[in-house]
Design a protein around this motif. Structure first.
Motif, short mmCIF file in Angstrom:
data_model
loop_
_atom_site.label_atom_id
_atom_site.label_comp_id
_atom_site.label_asym_id
_atom_site.label_seq_id
_atom_site.Cartn_x
_atom_site.Cartn_y
_atom_site.Cartn_z
N ALA A 275 0.84 -1.20 0.00
CA ALA A 275 0.00 0.00 0.00
C ALA A 275 0.87 1.24 0.00
O ALA A 275 1.83 1.32 0.76
N SER A 276 0.59 2.20 -0.90
CA SER A 276 1.38 3.43 -0.92
C SER A 276 0.90 4.33 0.21
O SER A 276 -0.13 4.07 0.83
N GLN A 277 1.67 5.42 0.44
CA GLN A 277 1.36 6.30 1.58
C GLN A 277 -0.09 6.77 1.56
O GLN A 277 -0.77 6.76 2.55
N ASP A 278 -0.55 7.17 0.34
CA ASP A 278 -1.91 7.72 0.30
C ASP A 278 -3.00 6.63 0.32
O ASP A 278 -4.17 6.92 0.25
N GLU A 279 -2.56 5.42 0.40
CA GLU A 279 -3.54 4.34 0.50
C GLU A 279 -3.62 3.81 1.93
O GLU A 279 -4.11 2.72 2.16
N THR A 280 -3.11 4.58 2.88
CA THR A 280 -3.12 4.10 4.26
C THR A 280 -4.56 3.84 4.69
O THR A 280 -5.46 4.61 4.37
N VAL A 281 -4.74 2.76 5.38
CA VAL A 281 -6.10 2.32 5.70
C VAL A 281 -6.32 2.27 7.19
O VAL A 281 -5.46 1.82 7.93
N ASP A 282 -7.45 2.75 7.63
CA ASP A 282 -7.81 2.59 9.04
C ASP A 282 -8.56 1.28 9.19
O ASP A 282 -9.52 1.03 8.46
N VAL A 283 -8.15 0.47 10.13
CA VAL A 283 -8.86 -0.78 10.35
C VAL A 283 -9.95 -0.54 11.38
O VAL A 283 -9.67 -0.04 12.46
N GLU A 354 -25.06 -19.52 6.95
CA GLU A 354 -24.15 -18.80 6.07
C GLU A 354 -22.96 -18.34 6.91
O GLU A 354 -23.15 -17.64 7.92
N LEU A 355 -21.77 -18.76 6.52
CA LEU A 355 -20.57 -18.27 7.20
C LEU A 355 -20.15 -17.00 6.49
O LEU A 355 -19.93 -17.01 5.27
N THR A 356 -20.10 -15.90 7.22
CA THR A 356 -19.71 -14.63 6.62
C THR A 356 -18.36 -14.21 7.16
O THR A 356 -18.13 -14.24 8.37
N VAL A 357 -17.47 -13.85 6.24
CA VAL A 357 -16.13 -13.39 6.64
C VAL A 357 -15.93 -12.01 6.04
O VAL A 357 -16.11 -11.81 4.84
N GLU A 358 -15.58 -11.05 6.88
CA GLU A 358 -15.29 -9.71 6.37
C GLU A 358 -13.85 -9.36 6.71
O GLU A 358 -13.41 -9.55 7.85
N ALA A 359 -13.14 -8.86 5.70
CA ALA A 359 -11.74 -8.49 5.93
C ALA A 359 -11.47 -7.15 5.27
O ALA A 359 -12.02 -6.85 4.21
N VAL A 360 -10.64 -6.36 5.91
CA VAL A 360 -10.26 -5.07 5.33
C VAL A 360 -8.96 -5.27 4.57
O VAL A 360 -8.03 -5.90 5.08
N ALA A 361 -8.91 -4.80 3.33
CA ALA A 361 -7.68 -4.92 2.55
C ALA A 361 -6.74 -3.79 2.96
O ALA A 361 -7.11 -2.61 2.91
N LEU A 362 -5.56 -4.15 3.39
CA LEU A 362 -4.57 -3.13 3.77
C LEU A 362 -3.65 -2.82 2.60
O LEU A 362 -2.81 -1.96 2.66
N CYS A 396 -12.08 -11.31 -7.81
CA CYS A 396 -12.82 -10.24 -7.15
C CYS A 396 -11.79 -9.27 -6.56
O CYS A 396 -11.46 -9.32 -5.39
N GLU A 397 -11.25 -8.42 -7.46
CA GLU A 397 -10.18 -7.51 -7.06
C GLU A 397 -10.62 -6.62 -5.89
O GLU A 397 -11.76 -6.17 -5.87
N CYS A 398 -9.73 -6.39 -4.97
CA CYS A 398 -10.11 -5.58 -3.81
C CYS A 398 -9.01 -4.55 -3.56
O CYS A 398 -7.85 -4.91 -3.34
N LYS A 399 -9.40 -3.26 -3.64
CA LYS A 399 -8.39 -2.20 -3.49
C LYS A 399 -8.10 -1.96 -2.02
O LYS A 399 -8.93 -2.27 -1.16
N ALA A 400 -6.94 -1.39 -1.76
CA ALA A 400 -6.59 -1.07 -0.38
C ALA A 400 -7.68 -0.20 0.22
O ALA A 400 -8.14 0.76 -0.41
N GLY A 401 -8.14 -0.56 1.39
CA GLY A 401 -9.16 0.23 2.07
C GLY A 401 -10.56 -0.34 1.89
O GLY A 401 -11.47 -0.05 2.66
N GLN A 402 -10.73 -1.17 0.85
CA GLN A 402 -12.05 -1.76 0.64
C GLN A 402 -12.25 -2.94 1.60
O GLN A 402 -11.29 -3.50 2.13
N THR A 403 -13.52 -3.28 1.78
CA THR A 403 -13.82 -4.44 2.63
C THR A 403 -14.18 -5.63 1.74
O THR A 403 -15.03 -5.51 0.85
N LEU A 404 -13.50 -6.70 1.98
CA LEU A 404 -13.75 -7.93 1.24
C LEU A 404 -14.73 -8.75 2.06
O LEU A 404 -14.53 -8.94 3.26
N ARG A 405 -15.82 -9.18 1.42
CA ARG A 405 -16.82 -9.95 2.16
C ARG A 405 -17.06 -11.28 1.44
O ARG A 405 -17.36 -11.28 0.25
#
Ligand SMILES: Nc1ncnc2c1ncn2[C@@H]1O[C@H](COP(=O)(O)OP(=O)(O)OP(=O)(O)O)[C@@H](O)[C@H]1O
Length: 470
Positions: A275-283, A354-362, A396-405
């Motif tokens: 992740a580049s500087q401007d892609e910093t993500v808050d979890v 339904e097993l649901t998994v949510e992850a934040v892409a860093l 299912c591409e996931c950008k930094a900061g997006q939530t993968l579900r």
């Protein structure tokens, strides 16, 4: 009896400061030189020169195995497992250190060892059992059982050099199962055959484990966790860790993945995009999610319906459960839901969940894969799946900061009473080559409180059961 004498009596195998050095010769000529020249030089009073390179396969290995323990020895190829077990069986000698073994050892370590290829199966049974210390009379008494166990028909009277590898294993296992051994040493990779034979071996092993000591080498951590009450992890000839099989296997798996990731990191094509500087993500604070939603008790509609209902009490996602990975994403939520999307505190075996998994892409995840496995108390994998096949051709591409579900809908099997856990993994790549971003052991746990499952590791939900009599 003093406590020292008592504890000495309870030890089956004691290994102390064991070292094994192999001499490696670059050519057969060097071996010949080594045989002749050092003696000659010594005789002439000259300095002795060696013509080999030393390779230390084991260094300072120490452990104790108590009588009745089942011990799994794990480690990567070449870590020294077979060398260690061969020394315990007395077929290799230590360079340094000591091994004390109490009781009769029977081993299945090398295919065909202990057999004379020219002898028939029948002759080899007596020969091999004799080598293992059993009298001819005792083997004769047991011969019918050995023959039935091996189940190789007329081949029993053919020379073993005509046997397939499967037949050799059958005969070897049949012998070690009938020599009144106190300690069994088995290379699990050899103990293979068709499903019936494997089941027969497992029934024998489980019965033997009730009283005997078992030491087995395996690459299958699930088998080690399922069968053993102690594990020894060998790494480059040294004991890296030993103790509770569950934690030793988890650490082994973690190190294996980390080593794999390090290898992959050297390969540009798989280098994770940082992740580049401007892609910093808050979890998001996953703790904050706890209790945010009212949990629905899926038992309610079924209350009073049956006293055989399989109630599964679900515990909340533990964001602090042990995990490892490259850290490119972080799982923030895992739960089981019903058909209405309500998070469950209880589920019922046999019902849709339904097993649901949510992850934040860093960082940017090009082809994320989310997977899960359900394990029982012994760490045996019961079932699991991942998103790879469904998204192989359309990642299912996931950008930094997006939530993968990821959602997995399935019919919950009926589970025998006991504790279970769900391991979750988030990776990026393909099934074969991927970067493991987060692997969480025991992300959520659940307990089966009551069950209708009579046998087996899980009960498959039955669509219909019928019977008639005419
Ligand atoms: N007779 C030998 N001469 C020289 N080197 C040997 C000999 N036997 C084993 N080695 C070396 O010792 C190391 C440990 O071998 P060992 O077979 O004990 O490993 P292992 O953990 O059982 O491996 P695997 O899982 O592949 O069976 C390896 O590097 C191997 O090449």
């Amino acid at each position: 009896m003093s406590s020292d004498t008592q504890s000495a009596a309870s030890v089956a195998i004691r290994v102390n400061g064991l070292h094994k050095c192999f001499q490696i010769y670059a050519t057969p000529g060097q071996r010949l030189r080594q045989f002749v020249l050092p003696r000659l030089r010594r005789w002439l009073g000259l300095n002795v020169v060696n013509y080999y390179r030393e390779f230390w396969a084991l260094r300072d290995v120490s452990f104790e195995i108590k009588k009745g323990q089942t011990v799994g020895v794990i480690g990567r190829n070449g870590s020294g497992k077979s060398t260690l077990l061969q020394m315990i069986c007395g077929t290799l000698h230590p360079t340094q250190g000591s091994i004390e073994v109490q009781g009769r050892v029977a081993a299945l370590l090398e295919l065909g060892s202990g057999f004379n290829p020219e002898f028939t199966g029948r002759e080899n049974v007596f020969f091999n059992a004799g080598v293992l210390g059993q009298s001819e009379e005792r083997t004769l008494e047991k011969f019918a059982d050995i023959e039935a166990f091996a189940d190789i028909g007329d081949f029993m009277d053919q020379p073993v050099k005509t046997y397939s590898s499967g037949m050799l294993v059958r005969l070897a296992f049949a012998v070690i199962a009938h020599v009144d051994a106190d300690i069994l040493v088995i290379d699990e990779a050899l103990a293979v055959g068709d499903a019936f034979f494997t089941q027969k071996c497992m029934r024998f092993l489980r019965a033997f484990m009730q009283h005997g000591t078992v030491l087995f080498v395996s690459h299958d951590t699930a088998a080690v966790k399922g069968l053993c009450n102690h594990a020894i992890w060998l790494d480059k000839g040294q004991v890296r860790e030993q103790g509770d099989p569950k934690s030793v296997c988890e650490h082994y798996l973690q190190a294996y993945y980390e080593a794999q990731q390090a290898d992959q990191a050297a390969d540009d094509t798989l280098l994770p995009v940082t992740a580049s500087q401007d892609e910093t993500v808050d979890v998001p604070n996953s703790q904050g999610l706890k209790g945010a939603e009212v949990r629905f008790d899926q038992r309610l509609p079924y209350l009073n319906a049956s006293n055989l209902r399989n109630d599964l009490r679900l515990f909340e996602f533990d964001p602090d459960a042990p995990s490892f990975g490259m850290g490119g994403s972080r799982v923030v939520r895992v739960d089981l839901r019903n058909d209405h999307g309500q998070a469950l505190a209880w589920a019922v075996g046999g019902e849709n969940v339904e097993l649901t998994v949510e992850a934040v892409a860093l960082q940017h995840l090009r082809s994320p894969i989310v997977g899960f496995v359900v394990k029982d108390r012994l760490g045996q994998t019961l079932f699991g799946d991942n998103t790879f096949v469904a998204y192989e051709h359309q990642p299912c591409e996931c950008k930094a900061g997006q939530t993968l579900r990821a959602r997995f809908q399935f019919q919950m099997p009926r589970m025998p009473v006991g504790d279970y856990s769900i391991t979750i993994a988030i990776a990026d790549g393909t099934q074969q080559e991927h970067v493991q971003h987060q692997w969480i052991f025991d992300a959520i746990t659940f307990r089966s409180e009551s069950t209708s499952t009579a046998a087996g590791l899980v009960g498959i939900p039955m669509a219909h059961i019928s019977m008639d009599a005419r």
